[in-house]
Design a protein around this motif. Structure first.
Motif, PDB file in Angstrom:
ATOM      1  N   ASP A  73       0.904  -1.280   0.103  1.00  0.00           N
ATOM      2  CA  ASP A  73       0.100   0.015   0.019  1.00  0.00           C
ATOM      3  C   ASP A  73       0.850   1.298   0.107  1.00  0.00           C
ATOM      4  OD1 ASP A  73      -2.264  -1.720  -0.011  1.00  0.00           O
ATOM      5  OD2 ASP A  73      -2.742  -1.441   2.114  1.00  0.00           O
ATOM      6  N   LEU A  74       1.896   1.321   0.714  1.00  0.00           N
ATOM      7  CA  LEU A  74       2.811   2.520   0.681  1.00  0.00           C
ATOM      8  C   LEU A  74       3.534   2.669  -0.259  1.00  0.00           C
ATOM      9  CD1 LEU A  74       4.398   2.113   4.490  1.00  0.00           C
ATOM     10  CD2 LEU A  74       2.748   3.771   3.768  1.00  0.00           C
ATOM     11  N   ALA A  75       3.675   1.671  -1.106  1.00  0.00           N
ATOM     12  CA  ALA A  75       4.491   1.775  -2.318  1.00  0.00           C
ATOM     13  C   ALA A  75       3.509   2.190  -3.450  1.00  0.00           C
ATOM     14  CB  ALA A  75       5.057   0.398  -2.845  1.00  0.00           C
ATOM     15  N   GLU A  76       2.340   1.670  -3.435  1.00  0.00           N
ATOM     16  CA  GLU A  76       1.289   2.200  -4.133  1.00  0.00           C
ATOM     17  C   GLU A  76       1.143   3.700  -4.061  1.00  0.00           C
ATOM     18  OE1 GLU A  76      -2.147  -0.270  -3.664  1.00  0.00           O
ATOM     19  OE2 GLU A  76      -1.336  -2.001  -4.837  1.00  0.00           O
ATOM     20  N   MET A  77       1.135   4.061  -2.884  1.00  0.00           N
ATOM     21  CA  MET A  77       0.882   5.576  -2.385  1.00  0.00           C
ATOM     22  C   MET A  77       2.094   6.603  -2.681  1.00  0.00           C
ATOM     23  SD  MET A  77      -1.470   5.501   0.646  1.00  0.00           S
ATOM     24  CE  MET A  77      -0.791   4.233   1.526  1.00  0.00           C
ATOM     25  N   GLY A  78       3.430   5.927  -3.102  1.00  0.00           N
ATOM     26  CA  GLY A  78       4.504   6.639  -3.402  1.00  0.00           C
ATOM     27  C   GLY A  78       5.368   6.957  -2.221  1.00  0.00           C
TER      28      GLY A  78
END
Length: 134
Positions: A73-78
């Motif tokens: 999730d953190l990767a998807e949000m950048g």
């Protein structure tokens, strides 16, 4: 122990559970668990360690699948970037992006500094005793 003492402990725990309300609202999609994961990534990075999902899992005593979901999730949000190990494809290294470091500074470093002032009367020894009791 007296019943009144039990009530005192329960009331104190209830009040302590509201400490997060003192903190600024988190960005959309960011949960307190996300902030804890970002904090662990930052701490390990500051120790010049290549951060693996398993490292975060061990530090937070949370299952790897649970941390993997948060990291995804953190990767998807950048906020984090992920990179697979070239020798072992099962190993995933994570690092904070510039946005991740900004979130860390705002919601960890600055807030911990603020709360250190709020809890100053407790002192370091009192904080250790409180943590041990809890």
């Amino acid at each position: 122990m007296k019943v009144e003492s039990v009530k005192l402990i329960l009331d104190a725990c209830a009040a302590a559970s509201h400490v997060e309300l003192m903190l600024p609202a988190l960005p959309k999609g960011i949960t307190p668990r996300c902030v804890r994961v970002i904090e662990q990534i930052a701490q390990l990075t500051k120790q010049d360690k290549a951060v693996k999902v398993s490292d975060i899992s061990e530090m937070l005593d949370v299952t790897r699948p649970g941390i993997t979901a948060v990291v995804r999730d953190l990767a998807e949000m950048g906020y984090v970037s992920k990179e697979r190990d070239t020798a072992d494809n099962r190993i995933v290294y994570v690092s904070l992006t510039q946005s991740g470091w900004e979130l860390y500074r705002t919601y960890v470093e600055e807030e911990h500094a603020y709360l250190a002032k709020v809890f100053a009367d407790i002192g370091d020894d009192g904080a250790e005793q409180l943590a041990a009791v809890i």
